[in-house]
Design an enzyme around this catalytic site. Structure first.
Site: not given
Ligand code: NCD
Ligand code: ZN
Length: 337
Positions: A12, A14-15, A96, A133, A167, A239
């Site tokens: 999981h 985010h890039l 997702k 989520h 998560h 995450d």
């Molecule tokens: C994530 C994001 O910033 O994209 N933020 C987070 O707090 N985990 C999005 C997500 O996975 O909820």
């Molecule tokens: Zn996330």
């Protein structure tokens, strides 16, 4: 002490995009692959946008870096024909699903689960995983607990759907995992280590603020125990969610903890401290490979108990991001040859 991991995976990640992608992508390169989240602006909802994003990630990472990109699409209801063409796109891994407005860039998510029914039925038949989520819009500490009824309903109505609770942050979610064989889950680094006290119990720490918010000591301890035992349906998913410094250190702080560059050394330190290093391989790779039948690029990585210093921030391409443990030392590091 050292340990060599075979193809660690971040299930999981985010890039982001643009200059932020250029900064973050190389910082995940100790992993052999990752499940890439689609919550860009606008979100990735079509195979074309997904393939183009996958290419941009490859460029940002460096063409010579072998990294398996497991791409996701932001869940929106689909017809059978579009689902079929999505399945035919080699980069595609899963959908997702975000409840509308629940987290960063999720406004286009689902308002009523009923909207998802016909698509989920087809996904079940086609073997497409659904990553969720799982939070309600209730009181912040209860959001995950309240959403467990939705997971229970989905797991019951779609017994063959591969359903992943993303998560997880509560002991109750772990209990549900044990009730339904068709559920799996990811857990982040921060939720194995911190509680709400670390976020807001003393001076407010925006860099530890994420969604779902960190919970109680009992939740953290249960998650850590399950990770240390490499519960077979629990996978590591960082995450890691970078936001520019000015969006974290401000009023209206964005949710997300940036952990990608330090996740593997910190996990090694944590597992070693509990005498569980032998289970780290399954937690960061083996379980995911088995659950989803993944065959990532082969990339061994060695971690040693030599300390690493975590920088106060990462800066490049005009971007600046503060990681977890900024300015601190971690007991383990990645061995570079
Ligand atoms: C994530 C994001 O910033 O994209 N933020 C987070 O707090 N985990 C999005 C997500 O996975 O909820
Ligand atoms: Zn996330």
């Amino acid at each position: 002490m050292e340990i060599t991991l075979d193809s660690p995976l971040d299930m999981h990640l985010h890039l982001r995009d643009g200059d932020m992608l250029k900064l973050t992508a190389p910082l995940s390169a100790d992993f052999a692959g990752a499940v890439i989240m689609p919550n860009l602006v606008p979100p990735i909802t079509t195979p074309d946008a997904m393939v183009a994003y996958s290419r941009r990630i490859r460029e940002a990472m460096g063409e010579d870096v072998a990294f398996s990109r497991y791409m996701t699409l932001f869940f929106t209801p689909q017809t059978e024909a579009t689902l079929q063409s999505i399945c035919d796109t080699p980069e595609f891994f899963a959908f997702k699903l975000y409840p509308a407005g629940i987290t960063t860039n999720s406004e286009g998510g689902i308002s009523h689960m009923k909207e998802a029914d016909s698509t989920l039925r087809m996904m079940e038949e086609m073997g497409i995983p659904l990553l969720v989520h799982g939070e309600s819009h209730g009181f912040v500490m209860d959001r995950e607990a309240e959403f467990l009824a939705v997971y229970r309903d989905l797991a019951t109505r779609y017994p063959k759907l591969r359903l992943c609770m993303e998560h997880i942050t509560t002991a109750a979610a772990l209990q549900l995992l044990d009730e339904f064989e068709n559920l799996c889950a990811t857990v982040t680094l921060q939720h194995l280590l911190i509680t709400l006290d670390d976020v807001a119990g003393g001076a407010l720490n925006p860099h530890l603020f994420c969604k779902p918010i960190a919970k109680r000591p009992g939740d953290r301890d249960a998650l850590l125990q399950a990770a240390l035992e490499a519960h077979p349906r629990l996978m590591f998913g960082s995450d890691s969610a970078p936001h520019p410094l000015h969006k974290k250190e401000c009023c209206g702080c964005a949710a997300g903890v940036f952990t990608a560059p330090l996740a593997l050394p910190k996990l090694a330190e944590l597992f070693a401290a509990h005498g569980s290093l032998g289970n780290l391989q399954n937690f960061v790779s083996g379980n995911a490979r088995k659950l989803y039948g993944l065959t990532p690029v082969s990339r061994p990585i060695t971690l040693t108990d030599t300390p690493t210093h975590v920088p106060a921030s990462y800066r490049s391409f005009g971007q600046q991001v503060v990681p977890m443990y900024a300015g601190e030392s971690i007991g383990w590091s990645v061995k570079k040859d």
